[in-house]
Motif scaffolding. Structure first.
Motif, PDB file in Angstrom:
ATOM      1  N   PHE A   1      -1.096  -4.437   4.188  1.00  0.00           N
ATOM      2  CA  PHE A   1      -0.009  -4.643   5.144  1.00  0.00           C
ATOM      3  C   PHE A   1       1.245  -3.883   4.718  1.00  0.00           C
ATOM      4  CE2 PHE A   1       4.008  -6.994   5.621  1.00  0.00           C
ATOM      5  CZ  PHE A   1       4.230  -6.747   6.974  1.00  0.00           C
ATOM      6  N   ARG A   2       1.602  -3.975   3.442  1.00  0.00           N
ATOM      7  CA  ARG A   2       2.820  -3.303   2.974  1.00  0.00           C
ATOM      8  C   ARG A   2       2.699  -1.792   3.114  1.00  0.00           C
ATOM      9  NH1 ARG A   2       2.315  -7.050  -2.021  1.00  0.00           N
ATOM     10  NH2 ARG A   2       3.486  -8.917  -1.397  1.00  0.00           N
ATOM     11  N   TYR A   3       1.514  -1.263   2.818  1.00  0.00           N
ATOM     12  CA  TYR A   3       1.295   0.174   2.957  1.00  0.00           C
ATOM     13  C   TYR A   3       1.445   0.589   4.424  1.00  0.00           C
ATOM     14  CZ  TYR A   3      -0.918   4.733   2.146  1.00  0.00           C
ATOM     15  OH  TYR A   3      -1.185   6.085   2.051  1.00  0.00           O
ATOM     16  N   VAL A   4       0.787  -0.160   5.308  1.00  0.00           N
ATOM     17  CA  VAL A   4       0.847   0.160   6.742  1.00  0.00           C
ATOM     18  C   VAL A   4       2.274   0.040   7.260  1.00  0.00           C
ATOM     19  CG1 VAL A   4       0.155  -0.650   9.037  1.00  0.00           C
ATOM     20  CG2 VAL A   4      -1.557  -0.424   7.211  1.00  0.00           C
TER      21      VAL A   4
ATOM     22  N   ASP B   1       5.311   1.656  -5.315  1.00  0.00           N
ATOM     23  CA  ASP B   1       4.245   0.921  -6.001  1.00  0.00           C
ATOM     24  C   ASP B   1       3.041   0.691  -5.106  1.00  0.00           C
ATOM     25  OD1 ASP B   1       3.253  -0.690  -8.314  1.00  0.00           O
ATOM     26  OD2 ASP B   1       3.368  -2.307  -6.833  1.00  0.00           O
ATOM     27  N   ASN B   2       3.254   0.388  -3.835  1.00  0.00           N
ATOM     28  CA  ASN B   2       2.138   0.128  -2.926  1.00  0.00           C
ATOM     29  C   ASN B   2       1.316   1.389  -2.680  1.00  0.00           C
ATOM     30  OD1 ASN B   2       2.767  -2.710  -2.298  1.00  0.00           O
ATOM     31  ND2 ASN B   2       4.583  -1.881  -1.320  1.00  0.00           N
ATOM     32  N   VAL B   3       1.978   2.516  -2.488  1.00  0.00           N
ATOM     33  CA  VAL B   3       1.269   3.789  -2.291  1.00  0.00           C
ATOM     34  C   VAL B   3       0.473   4.140  -3.542  1.00  0.00           C
ATOM     35  CG1 VAL B   3       1.561   6.260  -1.878  1.00  0.00           C
ATOM     36  CG2 VAL B   3       2.975   4.606  -0.623  1.00  0.00           C
ATOM     37  N   ARG B   4       1.087   3.944  -4.682  1.00  0.00           N
ATOM     38  CA  ARG B   4       0.424   4.264  -5.947  1.00  0.00           C
ATOM     39  C   ARG B   4      -0.795   3.376  -6.168  1.00  0.00           C
ATOM     40  NH1 ARG B   4       4.653   4.041  -8.589  1.00  0.00           N
ATOM     41  NH2 ARG B   4       4.478   1.966  -9.526  1.00  0.00           N
TER      42      ARG B   4
ATOM     43  N   SER C   1       9.719   8.204   8.442  1.00  0.00           N
ATOM     44  CA  SER C   1       9.789   9.366   9.335  1.00  0.00           C
ATOM     45  C   SER C   1       8.859  10.484   8.894  1.00  0.00           C
ATOM     46  CB  SER C   1      11.231   9.891   9.390  1.00  0.00           C
ATOM     47  OG  SER C   1      11.667  10.274   8.088  1.00  0.00           O
ATOM     48  N   GLN C   2       8.240  10.349   7.734  1.00  0.00           N
ATOM     49  CA  GLN C   2       7.329  11.360   7.246  1.00  0.00           C
ATOM     50  C   GLN C   2       6.154  10.700   6.533  1.00  0.00           C
ATOM     51  OE1 GLN C   2       9.225  13.772   4.154  1.00  0.00           O
ATOM     52  NE2 GLN C   2      10.829  12.224   3.987  1.00  0.00           N
ATOM     53  N   ASP C   3       5.140  11.511   6.244  1.00  0.00           N
ATOM     54  CA  ASP C   3       3.923  10.995   5.615  1.00  0.00           C
ATOM     55  C   ASP C   3       4.228  10.423   4.226  1.00  0.00           C
ATOM     56  OD1 ASP C   3       0.970  10.718   5.645  1.00  0.00           O
ATOM     57  OD2 ASP C   3       1.109  12.077   3.942  1.00  0.00           O
ATOM     58  N   ILE C   4       3.652   9.268   3.923  1.00  0.00           N
ATOM     59  CA  ILE C   4       3.941   8.602   2.650  1.00  0.00           C
ATOM     60  C   ILE C   4       2.802   8.720   1.650  1.00  0.00           C
ATOM     61  CG2 ILE C   4       5.386   6.905   3.845  1.00  0.00           C
ATOM     62  CD1 ILE C   4       3.057   4.878   3.309  1.00  0.00           C
ATOM     63  N   ALA C   5       1.720   9.407   2.015  1.00  0.00           N
ATOM     64  CA  ALA C   5       0.507   9.402   1.184  1.00  0.00           C
ATOM     65  C   ALA C   5       0.746   9.898  -0.228  1.00  0.00           C
ATOM     66  CB  ALA C   5      -0.586  10.242   1.850  1.00  0.00           C
ATOM     67  N   GLU C   6       1.704  10.805  -0.402  1.00  0.00           N
ATOM     68  CA  GLU C   6       1.968  11.352  -1.736  1.00  0.00           C
ATOM     69  C   GLU C   6       3.237  10.781  -2.360  1.00  0.00           C
ATOM     70  OE1 GLU C   6      -0.377  13.232  -2.954  1.00  0.00           O
ATOM     71  OE2 GLU C   6      -1.457  13.181  -1.040  1.00  0.00           O
ATOM     72  N   ASN C   7       3.764   9.723  -1.778  1.00  0.00           N
ATOM     73  CA  ASN C   7       4.988   9.110  -2.301  1.00  0.00           C
ATOM     74  C   ASN C   7       4.632   8.130  -3.418  1.00  0.00           C
ATOM     75  OD1 ASN C   7       7.564   8.114  -2.722  1.00  0.00           O
ATOM     76  ND2 ASN C   7       7.569   6.839  -0.870  1.00  0.00           N
ATOM     77  N   TYR C   8       4.270   8.674  -4.582  1.00  0.00           N
ATOM     78  CA  TYR C   8       3.777   7.842  -5.665  1.00  0.00           C
ATOM     79  C   TYR C   8       4.892   7.106  -6.408  1.00  0.00           C
ATOM     80  CZ  TYR C   8      -0.558  10.313  -4.771  1.00  0.00           C
ATOM     81  OH  TYR C   8      -1.676  10.829  -4.165  1.00  0.00           O
TER      82      TYR C   8
END
Length: 302
Positions: free
Chosen positions: A120-123, A140-143, A130-137
């Protein structure tokens, strides 16, 4: 808990173009709620739909069988709705790439205790960015989602390499596994393609369900725990095996012994590539029924 080989029982739509405009996620202004669902990935997607439909953030999201209600409140049970789940699954592509969306499915299969809130937090972060978060390490949630997806990838690779089949008397090839994560949905395409000419069953002993291929399609099959039936360690009952199966086992062990080079033995490296927890399901790691004798085919020195 219902299971499916792919989210929503549909193949992932790789290559689907993303929308040019990223829709804005609604603000979650209503009082937070505790949610419960049936434990399936489709059920969790339905919960995500309900969260934004009600505009009520989750205090917790729990599988129905593990619900821990408070003294004065009970979780809201969200019934799985296929259309709502499909709408969420397809809608995620407006906020993330296909690979990032797949990571969420991997995170769910990891069976981490807080996987629902993590997803849920990731979504929610993706929908509000406003931009892609996939590489926003730095987040903590993305990582964590990326790390869980990597762990699932390693476990998938090991299962595809370490599964050993045994042939039963009714021409069914059976394999028992006990992976750290729920990887059966991920390995189904590999074995369906590789062993398309034989009936097989891969059984997850820890989760009591399996994959069954009947020469036409691969399906999820559910099993009830059976502690009464006598079973060999790491396999099916010896009474249902093909009478030639012991010979196949000896032949495989003999091949393994002869291709092994004792002088180059490196136990530490070997255990790194093949962890001990997999050994009980590998034929080459079982006690030898016949004594190993090296092949004496070298010409004598003059």
């Amino acid at each position: 808990m219902s299971r499916s080989l792919t989210p929503l029982n549909h193949a992932n739509q790789a290559g689907k173009p993303r929308a040019a405009v990223r829709p804005t996620a609604p603000l979650l202004t209503a009082p937070a709620l505790d949610y419960a669902y049936d434990g399936s990935f489709e059920g969790l997607l339905t919960v995500l739909f309900s969260i934004y439909d009600r505009k009520a953030a989750p205090n917790s999201i729990q599988p129905e069988g593990a619900v821990q209600g408070g003294l004065f409140t009970q979780p809201l049970l969200v019934e799985t709705h296929e259309a709502s789940a499909a709408r969420v699954w397809e809608g995620l592509l407006h906020h993330m790439q296909e690979e990032a969306r797949t990571r969420l499915f991997h995170a769910f299969l990891s069976e981490q205790a807080d996987r629902e809130l993590l997803i849920f937090r990731y979504v929610d972060l993706a929908m509000r960015s406003s931009q892609d978060i996939a590489e926003n390490y730095t987040n903590d949630n993305v990582r964590r989602v990326a790390h869980l997806s990597q762990q699932m990838g390693r476990e998938k690779h090991r299962m595809e390499a370490f599964v050993r089949f045994e042939k039963t008397s009714d021409e069914l090839f059976h394999a028992t596994i006990e992976p750290d994560f729920d990887v059966l949905p991920l390995i189904a395409p590999h074995f369906t393609k590789r062993y398309a000419d034989q009936r097989w069953l891969i059984y997850d002993q820890r989760r009591h369900y399996g994959l069954y291929y009947d020469l036409h399609r691969t399906d999820i099959v559910q099993f009830e725990p059976d502690t009464a039936a006598p079973r060999r360690s790491g396999g099916v009952s010896a009474t249902v095996l093909d009478e030639r199966e012991p010979l196949f086992k000896v032949l495989w062990q003999t091949y393994f012994d002869h291709v092994n080079i004792p002088e180059r033995k490196n136990i530490k490296l070997h255990r790194r590539h093949i962890p001990l927890r997999y050994w009980k399901y590998l034929s080459e790691k079982q006690p030898r029924e016949t004594r190993f004798e090296p092949i004496r085919n070298k010409r004598p020195q003059p």
